[in-house]
Motif scaffolding. Structure first.
Motif, mmCIF file in Angstrom:
data_model
loop_
_atom_site.group_PDB
_atom_site.id
_atom_site.type_symbol
_atom_site.label_atom_id
_atom_site.label_comp_id
_atom_site.label_asym_id
_atom_site.label_seq_id
_atom_site.Cartn_x
_atom_site.Cartn_y
_atom_site.Cartn_z
ATOM 1 N N GLU A 125 0.836 -1.189 0.000
ATOM 2 C CA GLU A 125 0.000 0.000 0.000
ATOM 3 C C GLU A 125 0.873 1.242 0.000
ATOM 4 O O GLU A 125 1.993 1.216 0.517
ATOM 5 C CB GLU A 125 -0.936 0.003 1.214
ATOM 6 C CG GLU A 125 -0.239 0.165 2.560
ATOM 7 C CD GLU A 125 0.274 -1.153 3.125
ATOM 8 O OE1 GLU A 125 0.319 -2.147 2.371
ATOM 9 O OE2 GLU A 125 0.638 -1.188 4.317
ATOM 10 N N VAL A 128 -3.082 5.500 3.141
ATOM 11 C CA VAL A 128 -4.205 5.051 3.946
ATOM 12 C C VAL A 128 -5.216 6.192 4.006
ATOM 13 O O VAL A 128 -4.841 7.360 4.147
ATOM 14 C CB VAL A 128 -3.757 4.639 5.365
ATOM 15 C CG1 VAL A 128 -3.079 5.778 6.091
ATOM 16 C CG2 VAL A 128 -4.943 4.108 6.165
ATOM 17 N N ARG A 129 -6.495 5.845 3.867
ATOM 18 C CA ARG A 129 -7.549 6.854 3.887
ATOM 19 C C ARG A 129 -8.415 6.653 5.122
ATOM 20 O O ARG A 129 -8.801 5.525 5.444
ATOM 21 C CB ARG A 129 -8.414 6.765 2.628
ATOM 22 C CG ARG A 129 -7.635 6.879 1.330
ATOM 23 C CD ARG A 129 -8.580 6.855 0.123
ATOM 24 N NE ARG A 129 -7.862 6.773 -1.134
ATOM 25 C CZ ARG A 129 -7.595 5.643 -1.761
ATOM 26 N NH1 ARG A 129 -8.010 4.507 -1.247
ATOM 27 N NH2 ARG A 129 -6.929 5.649 -2.899
ATOM 28 N N THR A 145 -12.541 1.587 9.991
ATOM 29 C CA THR A 145 -11.726 0.646 9.232
ATOM 30 C C THR A 145 -10.904 1.437 8.228
ATOM 31 O O THR A 145 -11.458 2.025 7.296
ATOM 32 C CB THR A 145 -12.590 -0.383 8.500
ATOM 33 O OG1 THR A 145 -13.402 -1.079 9.444
ATOM 34 C CG2 THR A 145 -11.721 -1.381 7.744
ATOM 35 N N PRO A 146 -9.580 1.505 8.398
ATOM 36 C CA PRO A 146 -8.765 2.273 7.453
ATOM 37 C C PRO A 146 -8.804 1.650 6.062
ATOM 38 O O PRO A 146 -8.872 0.428 5.911
ATOM 39 C CB PRO A 146 -7.361 2.212 8.063
ATOM 40 C CG PRO A 146 -7.379 1.042 8.985
ATOM 41 C CD PRO A 146 -8.775 0.890 9.466
ATOM 42 N N ASP A 147 -8.762 2.488 5.054
ATOM 43 C CA ASP A 147 -8.807 2.056 3.657
ATOM 44 C C ASP A 147 -7.395 2.162 3.080
ATOM 45 O O ASP A 147 -6.912 3.245 2.778
ATOM 46 C CB ASP A 147 -9.788 2.930 2.876
ATOM 47 C CG ASP A 147 -9.864 2.547 1.416
ATOM 48 O OD1 ASP A 147 -10.400 3.339 0.626
ATOM 49 O OD2 ASP A 147 -9.369 1.458 1.054
ATOM 50 N N ASN A 149 -4.918 1.606 0.064
ATOM 51 C CA ASN A 149 -5.034 1.403 -1.377
ATOM 52 C C ASN A 149 -4.198 0.206 -1.818
ATOM 53 O O ASN A 149 -3.258 -0.207 -1.139
ATOM 54 C CB ASN A 149 -4.602 2.669 -2.143
ATOM 55 C CG ASN A 149 -3.100 2.902 -2.057
ATOM 56 O OD1 ASN A 149 -2.469 2.575 -1.061
ATOM 57 N ND2 ASN A 149 -2.535 3.493 -3.104
ATOM 58 N N ASP A 152 -6.000 -5.409 0.366
ATOM 59 C CA ASP A 152 -7.033 -5.597 1.377
ATOM 60 C C ASP A 152 -6.418 -5.703 2.772
ATOM 61 O O ASP A 152 -6.959 -5.171 3.741
ATOM 62 C CB ASP A 152 -7.854 -6.856 1.074
ATOM 63 C CG ASP A 152 -8.663 -6.731 -0.198
ATOM 64 O OD1 ASP A 152 -8.819 -7.740 -0.904
ATOM 65 O OD2 ASP A 152 -9.130 -5.605 -0.479
ATOM 66 N N THR A 176 -6.145 -6.135 10.331
ATOM 67 C CA THR A 176 -6.708 -5.124 9.437
ATOM 68 C C THR A 176 -6.489 -3.703 9.945
ATOM 69 O O THR A 176 -6.706 -2.748 9.215
ATOM 70 C CB THR A 176 -8.219 -5.337 9.270
ATOM 71 O OG1 THR A 176 -8.858 -5.141 10.546
ATOM 72 C CG2 THR A 176 -8.518 -6.730 8.757
ATOM 73 N N GLU A 178 -8.338 -2.248 11.965
ATOM 74 C CA GLU A 178 -9.621 -1.643 12.330
ATOM 75 C C GLU A 178 -9.554 -1.249 13.799
ATOM 76 O O GLU A 178 -9.024 -1.988 14.626
ATOM 77 C CB GLU A 178 -10.741 -2.650 12.090
ATOM 78 C CG GLU A 178 -12.121 -2.162 12.462
ATOM 79 C CD GLU A 178 -13.159 -3.251 12.289
ATOM 80 O OE1 GLU A 178 -13.293 -4.081 13.218
ATOM 81 O OE2 GLU A 178 -13.810 -3.286 11.238
#
Length: 665
Positions: A125, A128-129, A145-147, A149, A152, A176, A178
Motif C-alpha cells: 500500500e 491510507v484513507r 476501518t482504514p482504507d 489502497n 485488502d 486489518t 480496524e
C-alpha cells in the motif's frame, strides 16, 4: 592348390563372422548409452509477485523422458516453494515471501544441474484513507476501518495514537488495523495511524459527545407522509438489526413547510407529537410546540419535508425551509444534530388528489419534479442527506406489484410503508436493509424482498429509477385450488388475507395468494370505484371466514340513491382475470355496518353465467351471501358487481363489502 582354396574359404568366413560380431556389439552399445548432455531450464531469471505461481520447465535436448533421475531444490524456502512437479520434471514455483532465491534441478548424484534466479516482491500500500472526521460517544463505541489502497490486508506494520490521549480509548485489530473507539470524555482529539517506517500516515478528527447512550434519536417535522414513513415499521427494522432507536414525529395533517415555519416563529403548540420509545411503545401527545419537542430528546437527526402536492415545486421550499432550519438549529441542544430532507413520493397514477394536476396528473412527471426540487433544496441548508423515499417507491413500482403502494392514491399502504421505512433505515444506520429479518404479520416474503431492494437501490442511486428486473412475476397457475380470502380496507395486512387497499378504479391486487402465501396467478382489479371506506362494521363476528376485527370492521361502501360526499355510486365493480381452464368456484361475501335500518347489499357474479346473492349488512355478525357454480368467461375473467339490494331502505342506498372468499367447488 586344394589346401589353399580351403584356407581362403575359411578365412573369408572368419572375417565375415568377426565383422558381424563387431557390428552387433556396436549397435547394442548405441541403444543403451545416453550421450552426455547438460540439463537446462526455460528461464534463467524470473520476477514474481508474492502469491503468484510460475512453471519452470527443464530442457533435456531431444529427449523427452531422460533415463537419469532428477530432483528440485530451492535456496530459500521463505521466499519460494515448489508446490508440484510434473512427470517431465516441470515444477510449479510459488512465491510466498519477499526476497531472492534460486530454484535448482539436479541429478541425484549431482553431476548435472540447472538453476533459475527468482526475485519476489510484495504489492505494498502507498497510502491510507480515513474519514475526515467522526463522532464518538461517552457511553458507546464507534468503529473505523482504514482504507489501504492496492491491498485488502496491509503489508506494513502500523500503530494508532491519539493526541490528546485522555479523550478516547481504542482497541486495534492487529491484522486489518480496524479500530474500535470508546469516548471517555467530551472533547476533540486527533487520531493518527502511522506505519513503522514512517512512510504512511493518516489522520482523522474525533469529536466525543456527552450524554449519548448509543441510542439513535430521530425527529420528523412533517405530516401524514412522515407518519407513513417512520411510525409503522422503522422501529421493527432497527430492532431486528440490533439497533436502538427513539422516533418522534411532529404531525399536522397536510402541513406544508410554510406552516411549520410560521408555527416555529409563533411558537404554536398545535402539533400532535407521536413518539416511539426504546421499547417500541408509541404515545401521542396533543398541543405540542416545535420547541417542546426539540427539548424532549438529544436528537441525532431532524428531518424536514414539503407537503406532497408541492414537493415538486422548488419555489415553495426556498423561504420556509431556510426559516424553519434556522429556528431548529438555534433551538436544538445538540450541536452535532444532522438534518435530513424527507423526499416524498409521486402519487399513484389513478390518484384523484387535487394536487396531482400540478404535474399534469402524470406520475413520472411528478416523480422527476420531486427529485429535482429536493436536490435543489438540499443546497439551502446544511443537510446531511436526502432520504429518497420517493425513489424507493418508484423503484418498487417496477416490480410485479406495479402501482400498488398507495391506499388512496397518495398515502402509502402497508407494503409502501415498509418500503419507505427501509429507506430511512439505510440512511440512519448506514447499512444495507437487504436481508433484514423483520417481517410483520401478514406480509409475503417476496414482497418484503422487493421493498428492501427498492430502498437499497434508492439509497445507492437516489435521483433515478432502478428497475427491479428480478421481481417481475410471483407465479401461480391460474386455477384456484384452495380458499382465497380478500378484505377491503385502506390499511390492511391481516395474516392469510389479500388486502385491497384502495377503493378507486384501477386499484389492483396483482396476484392473489392463498392463506399459506402461495400465489394463484389471478389478478383482482377495481374497475368502477366505491365511494370510500367505512370503519363502523361489526368487529365480533361468527362466520366460517374467521375474520379478525380489522377485516370485519372495515368495508368499502357505495350509495345508490343520492349523493354522499359529492358522489353517487350506484355500484362498485371488481374484475378477476387470469383464470385458466373451466373449473367452477364458489364466491361468498361478508358485509357489515352497525345500523338499524335495512342496508341490503346485492353481490352479482358474472362469468360464463350470471348469478347473485343478497345480504342485509346492517349490524351483520354471522351471515354470508354465497354464489355457487361460477365459471370464468371465455377470456378467463369473472366480474363482481356490488350494489344495493331490492329491500334496501336506507335513504342513501348504502351498500357494503367487507370481505370475500373464493373457494374451489
Amino acid at each position: 592348390m586344394k589346401i589353399s582354396k580351403s584356407f581362403n574359404r575359411f578365412s573369408y568366413v572368419l572375417i565375415v563372422f568377426l565383422s558381424m560380431l563387431f557390428t552387433f556389439t556396436a549397435c547394442e552399445e548405441d541403444e543403451v548409452l545416453e550421450p552426455e548432455r547438460e540439463v537446462a531450464l526455460n528461464l534463467e531469471y524470473a520476477h514474481m509477485t508474492v502469491g503468484n505461481d510460475l512453471v519452470l520447465t527443464p530442457l533435456f535436448g531431444n529427449i523427452q523422458s531422460p533415463m537419469a533421475e532428477y530432483k528440485w531444490e530451492v535456496s530459500d524456502s521463505t521466499v519460494i516453494e515448489i508446490s508440484s512437479v510434473a512427470k517431465n520434471y516441470a515444477a510449479t514455483i510459488k512465491a510466498i515471501g519477499e526476497g531472492t532465491a534460486t530454484a535448482t534441478i539436479k541429478t541425484l548424484d549431482g553431476s548435472e544441474q540447472a538453476s533459475t534466479t527468482i526475485e519476489t516482491n510484495l504489492i505494498r500500500e502507498t497510502e491510507v484513507r480515513l474519514p475526515e472526521s467522526i463522532t464518538a460517544y461517552t457511553q458507546s463505541t464507534v468503529t473505523i476501518t482504514p482504507d489501504f489502497n492496492l491491498v485488502d490486508i496491509p503489508t506494513r506494520n502500523y500503530t494508532w495514537s491519539a493526541s490528546p490521549e485522555n479523550i478516547i480509548s481504542f482497541e486495534t485489530n492487529p491484522e486489518t488495523y480496524e479500530v474500535v473507539i470508546q469516548g471517555l470524555t467530551t472533547g476533540t482529539t486527533e487520531l493518527t495511524i502511522s506505519s513503522e517506517d514512517g512512510g504512511i500516515v493518516g489522520t482523522t478528527t474525533v469529536t466525543v459527545e456527552d450524554e449519548n447512550d448509543g441510542i439513535l434519536k430521530v425527529l420528523a417535522i412533517g405530516n401524514s407522509f412522515s407518519e407513513d414513513a417512520i411510525e409503522y415499521y422503522l422501529y421493527g427494522l432497527a430492532n431486528a438489526a440490533g439497533e436502538e432507536i427513539v422516533i418522534g414525529n411532529l404531525y399536522i395533517g397536510g402541513a406544508e413547510l410554510a406552516l411549520h415555519a410560521q408555527n416555529a416563529t409563533d411558537n404554536s403548540d398545535n402539533y400532535s407529537y407521536r413518539k416511539i420509545n426504546l421499547q417500541g411503545n408509541k404515545t401521542t401527545t396533543s398541543d405540542v410546540s416545535i420547541a417542546t419537542a426539540l427539548a424532549d430528546e438529544n436528537w441525532d437527526y431532524i428531518s424536514f419535508q414539503q407537503t406532497s402536492s408541492k414537493s415538486g415545486q422548488y419555489e415553495t421550499f426556498t423561504e420556509p425551509l431556510l426559516s424553519l432550519y434556522e429556528y431548529v438549529a438555534q433551538n436544538v441542544d445538540n450541536p452535532h444534530t444532522k438534518y435530513l430532507l424527507h423526499q416524498t413520493w409521486a402519487y399513484a397514477q389513478n390518484s384523484t388528489h387535487s394536487g396531482f394536476v400540478n404535474y399534469d396528473n402524470d406520475q413520472i412527471t411528478m416523480y422527476e419534479a420531486i427529485v429535482d426540487a429536493y436536490s435543489q433544496a438540499e443546497d439551502l441548508i446544511t443537510a446531511y442527506s436526502i432520504v429518497p423515499s420517493g425513489t424507493a417507491i418508484q423503484n418498487a413500482r417496477t416490480s410485479y406489484l406495479g402501482d400498488n403502494f398507495n391506499r388512496d392514491g397518495y398515502h402509502l399502504n402497508e407494503i409502501g410503508r415498509y418500503t419507505a421505512a427501509s429507506t430511512w433505515f439505510e440512511i440512519l444506520f448506514n447499512e444495507s436493509v437487504v436481508d433484514n429479518s423483520y417481517m410483520p404479520d401478514g406480509f409475503v416474503p417476496i414482497d418484503l424482498e422487493i421493498a428492501q431492494h427498492a430502498a437499497h437501490e434508492a439509497v445507492q442511486t437516489p435521483d433515478m429509477v432502478t428497475e427491479l428486473t428480478e421481481y417481475q412475476s410471483a407465479g401461480g397457475t391460474g386455477v384456484i385450488t384452495k380458499n382465497v380470502y380478500i378484505d377491503f380496507a385502506a390499511s390492511s395486512n391481516s395474516t392469510g388475507w389479500n388486502g385491497m387497499t384502495s377503493h378507486i378504479e384501477g386499484s389492483t391486487i396483482p396476484n392473489l395468494k392463498y392463506e399459506d402465501n402461495e400465489f394463484t396467478g389471478i389478478e383482482m382489479m377495481i374497475t368502477s370505484r366505491f365511494n370510500g371506506q367505512n370503519t363502523s362494521g361489526e368487529t365480533d363476528t361468527s362466520t366460517d371466514f374467521n375474520m379478525p376485527a380489522d377485516v370485519s370492521g372495515k368495508s368499502y361502501f357505495g350509495n345508490s340513491k343520492r349523493e354522499w360526499s359529492g358522489r353517487l355510486i350506484e355500484k362498485g365493480v371488481i374484475k378477476l382475470s387470469g383464470f385458466e381452464g373451466d373449473s367452477s368456484y364458489e364466491f361468498c361475501f361478508f358485509g357489515s355496518r352497525t345500523a338499524t335500518d335495512n342496508r341490503e347489499t346485492k353481490y352479482t357474479v358474472i362469468g360464463e353465467d350470471t348469478n347473485s346473492a343478497v345480504l342485509n349488512t346492517a349490524s351483520n355478525t354471522d351471515q354470508l351471501a354465497c354464489v355457487q357454480g361460477v365459471k370464468p368467461n371465455s377470456d378467463g375473467e369473472i366480474i363482481i358487481e356490488v350494489s344495493a339490494g331490492p329491500n334496501n331502505d336506507n335513504s342513501y342506498g348504502f351498500f357494503y363489502i367487507n370481505a370475500m372468499r373464493i373457494a374451489p367447488e
